[in-house]
Motif scaffolding. Structure first.
Motif, PDB file in Angstrom:
ATOM      1  N   ASP A  84       7.841   5.346  -1.045  1.00 30.09           N
ATOM      2  CA  ASP A  84       6.432   5.718  -1.039  1.00 30.09           C
ATOM      3  C   ASP A  84       5.511   4.522  -0.850  1.00 30.09           C
ATOM      4  O   ASP A  84       4.296   4.689  -0.729  1.00 30.09           O
ATOM      5  CB  ASP A  84       6.066   6.452  -2.338  1.00 30.09           C
ATOM      6  CG  ASP A  84       6.335   5.606  -3.570  1.00 30.09           C
ATOM      7  OD1 ASP A  84       7.277   4.781  -3.544  1.00 30.09           O
ATOM      8  OD2 ASP A  84       5.606   5.761  -4.576  1.00 30.09           O
ATOM      9  N   ASP A  88       2.028   6.641   2.847  1.00 23.72           N
ATOM     10  CA  ASP A  88       1.302   7.737   3.491  1.00 23.72           C
ATOM     11  C   ASP A  88      -0.206   7.508   3.515  1.00 23.72           C
ATOM     12  O   ASP A  88      -0.967   8.417   3.847  1.00 23.72           O
ATOM     13  CB  ASP A  88       1.595   9.060   2.777  1.00 23.72           C
ATOM     14  CG  ASP A  88       1.147   9.051   1.307  1.00 23.72           C
ATOM     15  OD1 ASP A  88       0.731   7.971   0.819  1.00 23.72           O
ATOM     16  OD2 ASP A  88       1.211  10.108   0.662  1.00 23.72           O
ATOM     17  N   GLY A  89      -0.639   6.293   3.191  1.00 25.06           N
ATOM     18  CA  GLY A  89      -2.060   6.001   3.126  1.00 25.06           C
ATOM     19  C   GLY A  89      -2.644   5.612   4.471  1.00 25.06           C
ATOM     20  O   GLY A  89      -1.937   5.477   5.472  1.00 25.06           O
ATOM     21  N   PRO A  90      -3.964   5.397   4.516  1.00 24.99           N
ATOM     22  CA  PRO A  90      -4.651   5.118   5.776  1.00 24.99           C
ATOM     23  C   PRO A  90      -4.568   3.666   6.229  1.00 24.99           C
ATOM     24  O   PRO A  90      -4.988   3.349   7.346  1.00 24.99           O
ATOM     25  CB  PRO A  90      -6.099   5.497   5.458  1.00 24.99           C
ATOM     26  CG  PRO A  90      -6.235   5.202   3.991  1.00 24.99           C
ATOM     27  CD  PRO A  90      -4.899   5.551   3.390  1.00 24.99           C
ATOM     28  N   CYS A 101       0.864  -1.180   0.000  1.00 26.49           N
ATOM     29  CA  CYS A 101       0.000   0.000   0.000  1.00 26.49           C
ATOM     30  C   CYS A 101       0.903   1.234   0.000  1.00 26.49           C
ATOM     31  O   CYS A 101       2.126   1.123   0.074  1.00 26.49           O
ATOM     32  CB  CYS A 101      -0.930   0.004   1.209  1.00 26.49           C
ATOM     33  SG  CYS A 101      -0.069   0.058   2.804  1.00 26.49           S
ATOM     34  N   ARG A 102       0.297   2.392  -0.083  1.00 30.80           N
ATOM     35  CA  ARG A 102       1.085   3.618  -0.040  1.00 30.80           C
ATOM     36  C   ARG A 102       1.565   3.888   1.395  1.00 30.80           C
ATOM     37  O   ARG A 102       0.816   3.696   2.360  1.00 30.80           O
ATOM     38  CB  ARG A 102       0.268   4.811  -0.538  1.00 30.80           C
ATOM     39  CG  ARG A 102      -0.137   4.706  -2.006  1.00 30.80           C
ATOM     40  CD  ARG A 102      -0.786   5.991  -2.514  1.00 30.80           C
ATOM     41  NE  ARG A 102      -1.792   6.516  -1.608  1.00 30.80           N
ATOM     42  CZ  ARG A 102      -3.025   6.030  -1.503  1.00 30.80           C
ATOM     43  NH1 ARG A 102      -3.397   5.001  -2.243  1.00 30.80           N
ATOM     44  NH2 ARG A 102      -3.887   6.582  -0.666  1.00 30.80           N
ATOM     45  N   ASP A 145      -6.104   1.124  -3.367  1.00 32.62           N
ATOM     46  CA  ASP A 145      -5.705   1.246  -1.964  1.00 32.62           C
ATOM     47  C   ASP A 145      -4.555   0.315  -1.624  1.00 32.62           C
ATOM     48  O   ASP A 145      -3.774   0.587  -0.706  1.00 32.62           O
ATOM     49  CB  ASP A 145      -6.900   0.943  -1.059  1.00 32.62           C
ATOM     50  CG  ASP A 145      -8.047   1.910  -1.284  1.00 32.62           C
ATOM     51  OD1 ASP A 145      -7.851   3.117  -1.037  1.00 32.62           O
ATOM     52  OD2 ASP A 145      -9.124   1.467  -1.728  1.00 32.62           O
ATOM     53  N   ARG A 160     -11.922  -1.933   0.571  1.00 31.73           N
ATOM     54  CA  ARG A 160     -10.894  -1.238  -0.208  1.00 31.73           C
ATOM     55  C   ARG A 160     -10.741  -1.846  -1.596  1.00 31.73           C
ATOM     56  O   ARG A 160     -11.128  -2.987  -1.859  1.00 31.73           O
ATOM     57  CB  ARG A 160      -9.555  -1.304   0.525  1.00 31.73           C
ATOM     58  CG  ARG A 160      -9.574  -0.704   1.919  1.00 31.73           C
ATOM     59  CD  ARG A 160      -9.664   0.795   1.881  1.00 31.73           C
ATOM     60  NE  ARG A 160      -9.543   1.375   3.228  1.00 31.73           N
ATOM     61  CZ  ARG A 160      -9.421   2.660   3.481  1.00 31.73           C
ATOM     62  NH1 ARG A 160      -9.402   3.523   2.475  1.00 31.73           N
ATOM     63  NH2 ARG A 160      -9.324   3.100   4.724  1.00 31.73           N
ATOM     64  N   ARG A 220      -3.201   0.537   7.854  1.00 26.30           N
ATOM     65  CA  ARG A 220      -2.177   0.230   8.843  1.00 26.30           C
ATOM     66  C   ARG A 220      -1.998  -1.268   9.055  1.00 26.30           C
ATOM     67  O   ARG A 220      -1.086  -1.695   9.757  1.00 26.30           O
ATOM     68  CB  ARG A 220      -2.549   0.889  10.181  1.00 26.30           C
ATOM     69  CG  ARG A 220      -2.504   2.410  10.111  1.00 26.30           C
ATOM     70  CD  ARG A 220      -1.073   2.900   9.948  1.00 26.30           C
ATOM     71  NE  ARG A 220      -0.987   4.331   9.724  1.00 26.30           N
ATOM     72  CZ  ARG A 220      -0.487   4.883   8.620  1.00 26.30           C
ATOM     73  NH1 ARG A 220      -0.058   4.102   7.642  1.00 26.30           N
ATOM     74  NH2 ARG A 220      -0.419   6.186   8.490  1.00 26.30           N
ATOM     75  N   ARG A 234       0.094   4.139  -6.810  1.00 29.10           N
ATOM     76  CA  ARG A 234       0.812   5.343  -6.379  1.00 29.10           C
ATOM     77  C   ARG A 234      -0.060   6.599  -6.439  1.00 29.10           C
ATOM     78  O   ARG A 234       0.109   7.505  -5.624  1.00 29.10           O
ATOM     79  CB  ARG A 234       2.075   5.510  -7.225  1.00 29.10           C
ATOM     80  CG  ARG A 234       3.202   4.567  -6.776  1.00 29.10           C
ATOM     81  CD  ARG A 234       4.475   4.757  -7.537  1.00 29.10           C
ATOM     82  NE  ARG A 234       5.611   4.226  -6.778  1.00 29.10           N
ATOM     83  CZ  ARG A 234       6.629   3.570  -7.304  1.00 29.10           C
ATOM     84  NH1 ARG A 234       6.678   3.353  -8.609  1.00 29.10           N
ATOM     85  NH2 ARG A 234       7.623   3.147  -6.535  1.00 29.10           N
ATOM     86  N   ASP A 235      -1.002   6.651  -7.391  1.00 30.23           N
ATOM     87  CA  ASP A 235      -1.817   7.868  -7.474  1.00 30.23           C
ATOM     88  C   ASP A 235      -3.147   7.752  -6.720  1.00 30.23           C
ATOM     89  O   ASP A 235      -3.979   8.652  -6.778  1.00 30.23           O
ATOM     90  CB  ASP A 235      -2.048   8.275  -8.928  1.00 30.23           C
ATOM     91  CG  ASP A 235      -2.921   7.299  -9.716  1.00 30.23           C
ATOM     92  OD1 ASP A 235      -3.656   6.501  -9.107  1.00 30.23           O
ATOM     93  OD2 ASP A 235      -2.851   7.330 -10.964  1.00 30.23           O
ATOM     94  N   GLY A 236      -3.347   6.639  -6.006  1.00 31.99           N
ATOM     95  CA  GLY A 236      -4.504   6.534  -5.138  1.00 31.99           C
ATOM     96  C   GLY A 236      -5.725   5.877  -5.734  1.00 31.99           C
ATOM     97  O   GLY A 236      -6.734   5.732  -5.041  1.00 31.99           O
TER      98      GLY A 236
END
Length: 208
Positions: free
Chosen positions: A114, A21-23, A18-19, A101, A33, A25, A96-98
């Motif tokens: 990233d 900086d994404g949500p 996943c990214r 997820d 998702r 965890r 990478r661009d969202g």
């Protein structure tokens, strides 16, 4: 015809990214998702979906699967909870661009600060799988054309002997194949369970 030769086996958890900086965890955050995978039938995806179901109660239909190509079996069709992207779409770029997820990659996972693994400790998660099931997931097994082996049964043991480092016996592979069959049925990859005698149908008794 399936032969008892393991060409590739590995833990799968490090392939689910996943990214950074994404949500997300952890695996439990994948409910609802959008997850990319090269093909819904990809072996790594099958093992990971099974783990998500067994350990986190996330059935395949609880997520939105995004696929990029067909299965290797022409008759197979993706289940209703999988969506095909337009031709030319790039899974890594979508992650990478969202637009995705998370995404499942193969043995060569992309590098970059990233991205990170969805499993906080992939190695520990892999060891947890082995502790639960007693084996490392198999990704590729050797096969040969049934007509060829039926015409010349002596070829089967000769082929197996060509791979002394990775040849196994049917009993040793039994737990991995049985779990893979269960996962495939639960995920819509097989219409019904296969018994061991069906999996090894036609293999000469001279092959372990």
């Amino acid at each position: 015809m399936l032969l008892p030769v393991v060409l590739a086996a590995r833990f799968q958890e490090s392939a689910l990214l996943c990214r950074a900086d994404g949500p997300i965890r952890g695996p439990a955050d994948l409910a609802g998702r959008r997850i990319g995978v090269r093909a819904y039938s990809q072996t790594t995806g099958m093992w990971l979906r099974g783990t998500l179901a067994d350990r986190f109660a996330l059935r395949p239909e609880a997520m939105r699967w995004t696929t990029f190509e067909d299965a290797h079996v022409p008759e197979y069709r993706d289940p209703p909870w999988a969506e095909r992207v337009p031709p030319g779409s790039d899974m890594l770029a979508m992650l990478r661009d969202g637009r995705l997820d998370a995404a499942i990659f193969g043995n060569d996972t992309p590098a970059g600060d990233d991205l990170r693994a969805v499993f906080p400790d992939p190695a520990a998660a892999g060891e947890a799988f082995r502790a639960a099931h007693g084996f490392t997931p198999v990704n590729h097994l050797l096969v040969a054309q049934r007509a060829l082996l039926e015409e010349a049964p002596e070829l089967a043991p000769k082929l197996v002997r060509l791979f002394p480092a990775t040849a196994a016996d049917r009993a040793a592979l039994g737990p991995a194949l049985a779990l893979a069959v269960r996962y495939c049925v639960e995920q819509g990859l097989l219409p019904r369970p296969l018994a061991a005698e069906e999996i090894w149908a036609g293999l000469p008794a001279t092959v372990a």
